[in-house]
Design an enzyme around this catalytic site. Structure first.
Site, mmCIF file in Angstrom:
data_model
loop_
_atom_site.group_PDB
_atom_site.id
_atom_site.type_symbol
_atom_site.label_atom_id
_atom_site.label_comp_id
_atom_site.label_asym_id
_atom_site.label_seq_id
_atom_site.Cartn_x
_atom_site.Cartn_y
_atom_site.Cartn_z
ATOM 1 C CD GLU A 95 -13.654 -4.776 5.150
ATOM 2 O OE1 GLU A 95 -13.525 -4.017 4.174
ATOM 3 O OE2 GLU A 95 -14.303 -5.851 5.091
ATOM 4 C CG HIS A 96 -16.498 -3.041 8.180
ATOM 5 N ND1 HIS A 96 -16.611 -3.973 7.167
ATOM 6 C CD2 HIS A 96 -16.140 -1.874 7.589
ATOM 7 C CE1 HIS A 96 -16.343 -3.395 6.011
ATOM 8 N NE2 HIS A 96 -16.052 -2.122 6.235
ATOM 9 C CD GLN A 98 -19.806 -5.259 5.199
ATOM 10 O OE1 GLN A 98 -18.791 -5.435 4.539
ATOM 11 N NE2 GLN A 98 -20.591 -4.203 5.006
ATOM 12 C CG HIS A 115 -20.024 -6.576 0.237
ATOM 13 N ND1 HIS A 115 -19.994 -5.684 -0.806
ATOM 14 C CD2 HIS A 115 -19.977 -5.823 1.367
ATOM 15 C CE1 HIS A 115 -19.937 -4.443 -0.326
ATOM 16 N NE2 HIS A 115 -19.927 -4.503 0.983
ATOM 17 C CG HIS A 172 29.887 3.047 5.623
ATOM 18 N ND1 HIS A 172 29.968 2.381 4.437
ATOM 19 C CD2 HIS A 172 28.561 3.251 5.870
ATOM 20 C CE1 HIS A 172 28.745 2.170 3.969
ATOM 21 N NE2 HIS A 172 27.865 2.693 4.821
ATOM 22 C CG ASP A 222 -19.657 0.286 3.428
ATOM 23 O OD1 ASP A 222 -18.461 0.147 3.730
ATOM 24 O OD2 ASP A 222 -20.444 -0.672 3.339
#
Length: 435
Positions: A327-328, A259, A262, A420, A361
């Site tokens: 995230e992971h 990661q 990235h 109503h 992934d």
């Protein structure tokens, strides 16, 4: 050297809170620029899209078609190497099988009053898939965003991707064709998002926009939300690994770096209950960094945003993991099933030593479009239901109406909504008034 945070110290919560609050990535004010681009596309349509594409990507588009002779998706798809085609097909099949299992069921039932209640699911009519383009090659992103839409039954899937100087990855092109993209336009940036949201010449507006992009794309999605649906505003990539003494430090280091590479804003965190494991992982990270072609950005991400957290127990590690809401999340421990019930907040969880995040992934079948920046506390990863919507259904018999009407009248009158109340009282002999 890695940043160490000791969860057994009395000042941990203060130090940890400051760590979580640290900004990642450059703070860039793109809102005004994006707002201007969107307004331009809304006013001038395809002409504005073609103008921005020529300016930023150096590609000439025909405003009548928003296509370029320099970018032929079918021709590019044929250039994809055979072995890579096989891998894309394999991944697509697994993604399709996984998401098919998520298909929700319609349901109707009658309650004790005789009221018939239920819900019905239907697919969206159209979806726009934004894919990073140029020399970047992310066929997995095409699959993760397109295959579930196709499985859900979306009638029209439109893909946009920038093709700077007329270049687009053959793997992306092949994945698009295999996944069922109906329309493709070699357009990127905020102008692509604006065109998908409001329409531009031959590109008719869609109902929802999904897919990753840079800061301008993310801001554009934020600004058009409401006119169209969006998947999420994604932040930098994240991985959190919980490891005990059964973990292989080299494997953990490789997963952390998967990661970090990235982007310089990515975040990789290790929580361990064994200081020796933490030291071994730290050493392995430094060694492996030197072997990566992505060393520079991975090193910067690890140094600036990475951390090794020493926890007093696996129970504490789970509590910390829930606060991070990564995230992971990898549970690289002897018995991950024992800890899993304590995990409440994570985009995706990877159990055991042979389930690296990188598998998710690409080929486990689970979706890799996941909440970032602690959004896993309140949201989920992309799934089949993101391409569907639920309609509620109700039917009242005479007896059912009579059972519900008095309470409906009281509530309507309490809220000061006489029309109503009348819509109920006019159907019954129970009275009701306009006050």
């Amino acid at each position: 050297m890695a940043r160490w945070i000791d969860a057994t110290h009395s000042d941990f919560q203060t130090v940890f809170a400051a760590f979580l609050d640290e900004p990642r990535g450059e703070v860039e004010d793109v809102a005004t620029t994006v707002r201007d681009v969107i307004a331009d596309v809304r006013k001038h349509g395809a002409a504005a899209v073609a103008r921005y594409t020529a300016k930023f990507d150096r590609v000439t588009l025909d405003p009548e078609t928003l296509q370029s002779e320099a970018v032929d998706l079918d021709a590019l798809a044929k250039e994809c190497p055979g072995a890579l085609k096989d891998a894309i097909d394999f991944a697509a099949e697994r993604i399709a099988a996984y998401h098919e299992k998520q298909r929700p069921a319609d349901h109707v039932f009658k309650d004790a009053t005789g009221i018939e209640l239920g819900w019905k699911w239907s697919s969206l009519d159209s979806v726009g898939v934004y894919v990073p383009g140029g020399l970047a090659s992310y066929p997995s992103s095409v699959l993760m965003n397109t295959v579930p839409a196709k499985i859900a039954g979306v009638g029209r899937i439109v893909m946009t991707a920038p093709a700077p100087d007329g270049k687009l990855s053959p793997a992306v092109a092949y994945a698009a064709r295999q996944a069922g993209v109906d329309e493709f336009y070699p357009v990127g940036g905020a102008q692509a998002v604006a065109a998908l949201a409001y329409g531009a010449g031959p590109l008719k507006a869609v109902d929802k926009i999904v897919g990753p992009g840079n800061a301008y794309v993310a801001e554009a999605k934020r600004q058009v939300f409401g006119t169209v649906g969006i998947d999420t505003i994604a932040g930098p990539s994240e991985i959190l690994v919980v490891a005990d003494d059964s973990a292989n430090p080299d494997w953990v280091a490789a997963d952390l770096l998967s990661q970090s590479e990235h982007d310089t804003s990515s975040q990789s965190i290790l929580i361990t209950v064994d200081q020796a494991v933490g030291r071994a992982v730290e050493e392995a990270v430094e060694k492996q960094l030197k072997t990566l072609s992505t060393e520079e950005r991975a090193q910067q991400a690890w140094t600036n945003h990475g951390a090794i957290i020493l926890a007093g127990s696996l129970d504490q590690a789970a509590d910390i993991a829930n606060e991070i809401a990564a995230e992971h999340l990898e549970l690289a421990i002897h018995d991950p099933d024992l800890l899993l019930p304590q995990i409440r907040h994570a985009g995706a969880v990877f159990l055991g030593h042979h389930t690296p995040e990188a598998l998710g992934d690409y080929v486990t079948g689970s979706n890799h479009v996941l909440p970032t920046s602690r959004a896993a506390r309140f949201s989920s990863g992309l799934g089949l239901q993101d391409f569907m919507k639920r309609m509620s259904i109700q039917r009242a018999s005479v007896d059912g109406f009579n059972a519900l009407a008095p309470a409906a009248l009281k509530l309507a009158e309490a809220e000061g909504l006489p029309a109503h109340a009348r819509s109920v009282s006019i159907r019954s002999n129970s009275g009701g008034h306009d006050g």
